[in-house]
Design an enzyme around this catalytic site. Structure first.
Site, PDB file in Angstrom:
ATOM      1  N   GLU A  60      33.070  29.818  42.324  1.00 31.29           N
ATOM      2  CA  GLU A  60      34.342  29.102  42.423  1.00 31.29           C
ATOM      3  C   GLU A  60      34.205  27.618  42.135  1.00 31.29           C
ATOM      4  O   GLU A  60      35.103  27.006  41.523  1.00 31.29           O
ATOM      5  CB  GLU A  60      34.956  29.330  43.810  1.00 31.29           C
ATOM      6  CG  GLU A  60      35.523  30.712  44.043  1.00 31.29           C
ATOM      7  CD  GLU A  60      34.465  31.791  44.251  1.00 31.29           C
ATOM      8  OE1 GLU A  60      34.789  32.982  44.141  1.00 31.29           O
ATOM      9  OE2 GLU A  60      33.299  31.412  44.536  1.00 31.29           O
ATOM     10  N   HIS A 129      38.586  37.981  53.351  1.00 28.64           N
ATOM     11  CA  HIS A 129      39.604  38.497  52.439  1.00 28.64           C
ATOM     12  C   HIS A 129      41.023  38.377  52.995  1.00 28.64           C
ATOM     13  O   HIS A 129      41.965  38.878  52.388  1.00 28.64           O
ATOM     14  CB  HIS A 129      39.344  39.964  52.105  1.00 28.64           C
ATOM     15  CG  HIS A 129      38.109  40.210  51.293  1.00 28.64           C
ATOM     16  ND1 HIS A 129      36.847  40.026  51.802  1.00 28.64           N
ATOM     17  CD2 HIS A 129      37.942  40.614  50.004  1.00 28.64           C
ATOM     18  CE1 HIS A 129      35.953  40.323  50.866  1.00 28.64           C
ATOM     19  NE2 HIS A 129      36.595  40.676  49.767  1.00 28.64           N
TER      20      HIS A 129
END
Length: 336
Positions: A60, A129
């Site tokens: 990321e 998540h």
């Protein structure tokens, strides 16, 4: 008008932006060949090519850092963070570079960068998540932060975000990806509601209920349930988290005298705290009771089997309404 899911509306918004501007490029993990884990980008690599829909490594920080360089060179990158909890490796790039470059360069450099973030719980996922990290970015000056709740806003506001010369964090409620709604695919952005505007989605007279993203539909259900008990709730969808549009909230609270704010994120220093403080400063003389927050608890996100106890639901929202009205209720021992 077309009836689309939230996923389809986002896909259509990306497609329209890419058709309108060849400088729009998409970047993210598995967004190309696979079409993303939620299939949001399905079909876009086939239609626009791998030079505009780029499958990235699982990194990321590199995704955001590369997008910064692309924005420097006049592109309009749209990054997908696969899951909310994966954004933290890119946090330094976002808060130290993306948010500051325009001011650091005295306005000479723009960062027309959009970062899409599926966020929130309710889908039975494992750790990392189901996060709600929006407050970190709202606290960071130099970023626009928005959260959509319905397919029309998803389509329109994504196009607005990509066209914006400022960096935008675009939070998508993943448990609402399959929610369907009418979408005007020919919507004129110049006539659409401003990206930074909040909106009354259900009028009422007794209590103002403010929320955003995944809880808007729950708040509307709460308004219907409250009506059966003779209580009229006015529901406001924030849409923009930074900047906050206080206008509709102030107007509502001046009429109702009571405010409840609800979100999935933890209570402490969440959006609810800022809105409660802001409305107390602006509307103190109109308040009949202290604002009430109905939020996720101040704990790490729980295992999926327990998340239904963590996430604000209809019963907890109605409990918050009872508290702000001073009515006895069965959940009075709960906080957050």
């Amino acid at each position: 008008m077309s009836r689309l899911t939230l996923t389809q509306a986002i896909n259509a918004g990306l497609r329209k932006a890419m058709e309108d501007d060849p400088k729009v490029v998409l970047m993210g993990e598995d967004i190309g060949t696979l079409g993303g884990v939620f299939r949001v980008t399905d079909g876009l690599m086939k239609d626009f090519g791998s030079h505009r829909v780029i499958d990235t490594p699982l990194a990321e920080s590199a995704i955001i850092g590369t997008a910064v360089g692309l924005a420097y060179r006049g592109f309009r990158p749209v990054c997908e963070i696969q899951f909310d909890g994966f954004i933290y490796p890119g946090f330094d790039q976002i808060v130290s570079q993306v948010a500051k470059l325009h001011m650091r360069t005295h306005g000479q450099v723009r960062m027309p960068l959009t970062i899409r973030v599926p966020f929130g719980g309710g889908i039975g996922s494992p750790e990392h998540h189901s996060e709600s990290p929006e407050a970190y970015f709202v606290h960071t000056s130099g970023l626009r932060v928005i959260s959509v709740s319905n397919p029309q806003d998803a389509y329109t506001m994504l196009r607005q975000a990509i066209a914006c010369d400022d960096p935008v964090l675009f939070f998508e409620p993943k448990r609402r990806y399959h929610t369907k709604g009418e979408v005007d695919l020919d919507a004129d952005l110049s006539r659409a509601p401003a990206m930074g505007a909040s909106r009354v989605v259900s009028a009422g007279t007794d209590v103002t209920l403010v929320t955003y993203g995944p809880l808007v539909s729950t708040a509307l259900d709460a308004a219907k349930a409250a009506a059966d008990d003779g209580i009229s709730l006015e529901v406001i969808d924030l849409r923009s988290l930074s900047p906050l549009d206080y206008g509709p909230i102030e107007d509502s609270v001046r009429r109702t005298g009571r405010l409840v704010i609800t979100h999935e994120a933890s209570e402490t220093l969440g959006l609810g705290a800022e809105i409660a403080a802001g409305i107390t400063e602006r509307c103190f003389n109109y308040l009949e009771a202290a604002p009430v927050r109905v939020t996720g608890f101040d704990i790490p996100y729980p295992p999926s089997k327990l998340e239904k106890h963590h996430l604000p639901d209809l019963d907890r929202m109605l409990d918050g309404v009872d508290r702000v009205l001073g009515r006895p209720n069965s959940l009075s021992g709960l906080e957050g």
